[in-house]
Every structure is written in C-alpha cells, then in structure tokens.
Write an enzyme that holds these catalytic residues in place. Structure first.
Site, PDB file in Angstrom:
ATOM      1  N   ARG B  49      -6.355   3.761  29.562  1.00  0.00           N
ATOM      2  CA  ARG B  49      -5.481   4.655  28.814  1.00  0.00           C
ATOM      3  C   ARG B  49      -6.236   5.804  28.159  1.00  0.00           C
ATOM      4  NH1 ARG B  49      -1.051   2.170  25.199  1.00  0.00           N
ATOM      5  NH2 ARG B  49      -1.680   0.582  26.657  1.00  0.00           N
ATOM      6  N   THR B  50      -7.361   5.496  27.527  1.00  0.00           N
ATOM      7  CA  THR B  50      -8.138   6.557  26.878  1.00  0.00           C
ATOM      8  C   THR B  50      -8.640   7.551  27.925  1.00  0.00           C
ATOM      9  OG1 THR B  50      -8.798   5.017  25.159  1.00  0.00           O
ATOM     10  CG2 THR B  50     -10.095   7.002  25.344  1.00  0.00           C
ATOM     11  N   LYS B  78     -28.467   0.069  39.345  1.00  0.00           N
ATOM     12  CA  LYS B  78     -29.814  -0.027  39.924  1.00  0.00           C
ATOM     13  C   LYS B  78     -30.889   0.020  38.855  1.00  0.00           C
ATOM     14  CE  LYS B  78     -28.030   2.264  44.014  1.00  0.00           C
ATOM     15  NZ  LYS B  78     -27.566   3.635  44.248  1.00  0.00           N
ATOM     16  N   ARG B  99     -17.471   6.587  27.033  1.00  0.00           N
ATOM     17  CA  ARG B  99     -17.231   5.286  26.393  1.00  0.00           C
ATOM     18  C   ARG B  99     -18.350   4.369  26.857  1.00  0.00           C
ATOM     19  NH1 ARG B  99     -12.615   1.321  24.747  1.00  0.00           N
ATOM     20  NH2 ARG B  99     -11.755   3.299  24.079  1.00  0.00           N
ATOM     21  N   HIS B 127     -14.432   5.462  17.264  1.00  0.00           N
ATOM     22  CA  HIS B 127     -13.547   5.962  18.316  1.00  0.00           C
ATOM     23  C   HIS B 127     -12.817   7.156  17.688  1.00  0.00           C
ATOM     24  CE1 HIS B 127     -11.046   6.245  21.691  1.00  0.00           C
ATOM     25  NE2 HIS B 127     -10.332   5.146  21.600  1.00  0.00           N
TER      26      HIS B 127
END
Ligand SMILES: [Zn+2]
Lengths: 148, 300
Positions: B49-50, B78, B99, B127
C-alpha cells in the site's frame, strides 16, 4: 589504617574521580600499548563520592578524544596531565554533545550494528548520562551501551 | 528540506508548509510538474500500500518510477552492502523512497547518496509520510492543528505512528487522552518528554466518558502477538472495540482516524457515520506524498 597512596609519576596522565569499579572500563577505553606503565587504584575513599577509582598512565598524555570517551563511563572524572612531576593541566571530563564512533548502539535492529559504519549519538542528558542513537533514534542509559 | 527521514527533523513551519502545499495540489490550484524526474522506490521489505501510494503520487504529477520490492533476486541477496546498492541507484534516479527493516537505514542511505531520500518506514522507528498524512487529515477536518483534543486508542506502546503523531502535535498546544490496555500504555520516555513540554495529557482505561470533548480519535490495532498470555489478550481486546452506539454524543467536527489496516477495533457499524474518516485519510496520502516529493525536488 594508613591510606594507600599511589606514587607520583614523572610524565603522563592521572585520571581521578572515576566511579568505584569503573577503572577497568577506563583502561579498556585507553587501550594501553606495550610500554605504557599503568597503575590502577580501586575503591579509594573519596570525600566527594565515598569510594572512587584512580588510574595513572606513565609516559603518555591523553588526547581530548580519549578524554571525551572516558566521560561516557566516568562523567565526573578529573584528568591531570603531569610533566616532570608538575601538574601542567587539570580538567574535568565533559560529555560532548555529539559522540562519534566511541559507543556501540544497544539496538540489534539498528543499521549501525548491521553495516560497517561509524556510530553517532547525541547527548540528551548528562546526569544521568543518556544518549540518543542518531540512526535508530532510541535513547539509552550509558550502561546499555558497549563503550570501546 | 533536503530529505524526509524523521519527524524529529521537521519544525512546525515545515509541517505547515507541507500541509499547505498538499491542500493546493488536492484543490488543483497547483500541479508541480515532475515530468522528466525519476523516483526510485526501494522496498527492501514489501509494503504494497505504501509503495502504491508513492507510485501514484509521482505518476499523477508526470514523473517516472523505477522500483524494487523485496530483495529476492537482487544484488542485495548476493551480499552487496547497502551503501553500494544505493550509490548505484543514485546514478539512475532523482529521488529515493526507501523502506527497510533496519532502524536508521534511511538516515544512513541519505548520507551515502547525493539525491533526496524519503523514509517510507525504517523498522519500528519512523514513517514520516504516514505521520504527515495523519496531520494533513487532522488539519483538513479541523481547519487547524492548534489546541485540539485528541484521544489515542489502542496499542500506544509499540505503535510508531502514534509516537510520531504525539511529538509532531506537541508544538501545537494539544490535549491528549491516552487510552490503552496497561500492557500497551504510552512509554514513559514519551510521557516524560510531554511533562517537560507542559503538554496536557490524561491516561484512561476507556474512552466513553471523554467522547463529547474530542476533536479527533486516533485508533490503532491491538496485535495478538504483543501478549505473552493469550488469555490477557482475550480479556482486553473487546474493551477497545469502537461501536457506533458509543459515538452518539460527539462534536459535529469530530473525526475518527486509523492508519489501516484495521482488524476489528473499529466495528463496521461506525463506517457509515459522518465521523468515520479513515478511508479518506488513506486517500489524503497521495496528496501529502506529492507535496513531499515535489518539495524535496524543488518543484513548485
Ligand atoms: Zn541505533
């Protein structure tokens, strides 16, 4: 009972007024090298604090960065620089507003514990000592941090 | 403003400027022209959603989006360092939205690159775009951020959106009611800060008696995982379910906010009330993110 005195030194640094039983922590910050002669006094009586520790390092004058790091474990310590048996400088340690690289964040989910990078803390209070990690933003008591 | 990493970095003036610009974008008074700009959307941990909200914000202003969602099949898997990864992305884009599961990752990334960085969530730390859309929703419905009476209900211990909101509103003379199970009460370091700032707050175990005074009720989810004892969870969960019948005597401008997703803490019978605002709140996210992105890129 006679007080045990630590002999005066010719050149070097005396760190006085270390909280009792924190001397070894101070030593671990100073990281003595091969020919440093270090004398440790533990649990001396002190008018101010009841009990205190003392550390003497012969032949070495501490840098201000080292002095500032000591402030994290001994916020009231007195650092005395000696040359030819004379006190040439005496000052109280001071916790700086910003502390870079001396302490490890106590939060395992903090980026500083997962990337190779320099830590950074800002001082939120000096008595008691509380620091905020500039990355994860958590506040820690000094005992919760690994100082090195 | 160079980056948006933490609500701590924003003073009240920044907050009001971002809100003002979001309002102008929503009313179509301005359209910051982002054509030719590329946003790198780096979600080291997925949050659909974000990520969609940021993508929509950028694309509706004419900008382009490149994205990564999860680390499967990427150079991160990796063993590439975060610093190397983002320095490469720096070459491809004009702004980074990130994020990351580790706390402080967004701040670290902002030190590694020469383009603006927006923190879209770093572990349980910050946030800020969510906090800003909450503030925008409050401003839109109340016409101000100042002098409001706000109840925070639910998980006040772990809820980072709640913590950010409390700090952000502290500059605007609020009165707070903290309503939660004891196990999930507001952390002491926050109430200590509020004491220092002379902010009025009260800790309550239920909300009914204060409903008529409220301008805003901000509700968060109480997660079962937070309780070591499942019986304790069963015992408290129903105390914090909000039903329409409890909201009869409210101010006409009263609104209920929730960062979503909800489980059952707001009963569906509340959804039809004029005070139910949580779906519009989510929609406000796009305008606020447009305001944030265009401000950081210097596009008016
Ligand atoms: Zn940290």
């Amino acid at each position: 009972m006679k007080h045990l005195k630590v002999d005066p030194i010719k050149e070097g640094t005396v760190i006085d007024h270390i909280p009792a039983n924190k001397a070894l922590k101070v030593i671990s910050i100073i990281k003595p090298v091969n020919d440093d002669i270090v004398t440790i006094g533990i649990n001396f009586s002190s008018k101010k604090f009841g009990r205190k520790d003392i550390v003497k390092i012969e032949g070495r004058e501490l840098t201000s960065a080292e002095v500032n790091t000591i402030s994290l474990v001994a916020p009231n310590a007195n650092v005395i620089i000696i040359r030819d048996y004379q006190v040439v400088n005496k000052r109280l340690v001071e916790i700086p507003d910003i502390i870079k690289g001396s302490a490890q964040c106590g939060n395992p989910k903090c980026i500083t514990n997962n990337e190779s990078m320099t830590t950074c803390f800002t001082t939120v209070s000096r008595d008691p000592v509380r620091l905020r990690c500039s990355y994860c933003e958590r506040i820690f008591d000094i005992d919760e941090l690994k100082v090195d | 403003m160079e980056n948006l990493i933490s609500m701590r970095d924003l003073d009240p003036k920044h907050i009001l400027n971002l809100i003002d610009k979001a309002g102008k974008i929503e009313k179509k008074e301005i359209w910051p022209d982002m054509r030719g700009k590329v946003m790198a959307s780096l979600f080291f941990e997925p949050s659909t959603r974000t990520q969609l909200s940021f993508d929509t914000a950028m694309k509706r202003l004419g900008g382009e989006v490149i994205q990564m969602s999860g680390t499967k099949g990427t150079s991160v898997e990796k063993g590439e360092t975060l610093s190397d990864t983002v320095k490469i992305i720096n070459q491809y884009s004009d702004i980074i939205v990130v994020r990351h599961p580790l706390e402080g990752a967004a701040r670290y990334i902002s030190e590694q690159v020469r383009i603006p960085v927006v923190n879209a969530g770093d572990g349980s730390n910050q946030h800020p775009s969510q906090s800003m859309l909450d503030l925008y929703s409050i401003f839109k419905t109340q016409g101000t951020l100042s002098g409001l009476t706000i109840a925070l209900v639910g998980d006040l211990k772990y809820g980072r959106t709640v913590h950010s909101l409390v700090y952000a509103l502290s500059s605007f003379a609020p009165k707070f009611y903290f309503i939660s199970p004891e196990l999930l009460s507001m952390p002491k370091y926050i109430t200590e800060d509020l004491d220092k700032l002379n902010i009025r707050y009260e800790v309550l175990s239920n909300f009914e008696q204060v409903v008529p005074e409220l301008d805003i009720m901000y509700v968060t989810r109480i997660q079962r995982e937070r309780f070591a004892d499942p019986q304790e969870y069963e015992r408290v969960k129903n105390t914090y379910i909000i039903r329409a019948a409890q909201l009869k005597d409210v101010k006409s401008s009263f609104k209920i906010l929730h960062p979503l997703p909800r489980v059952n803490e707001i009963h569906v019978d509340v959804d039809v009330l004029p005070s139910a605002y949580y779906f519009e709140q989510a929609g406000n996210g796009v305008y606020m993110r447009q305001s944030i992105l265009s401000t950081l890129l210097g596009v008016e």
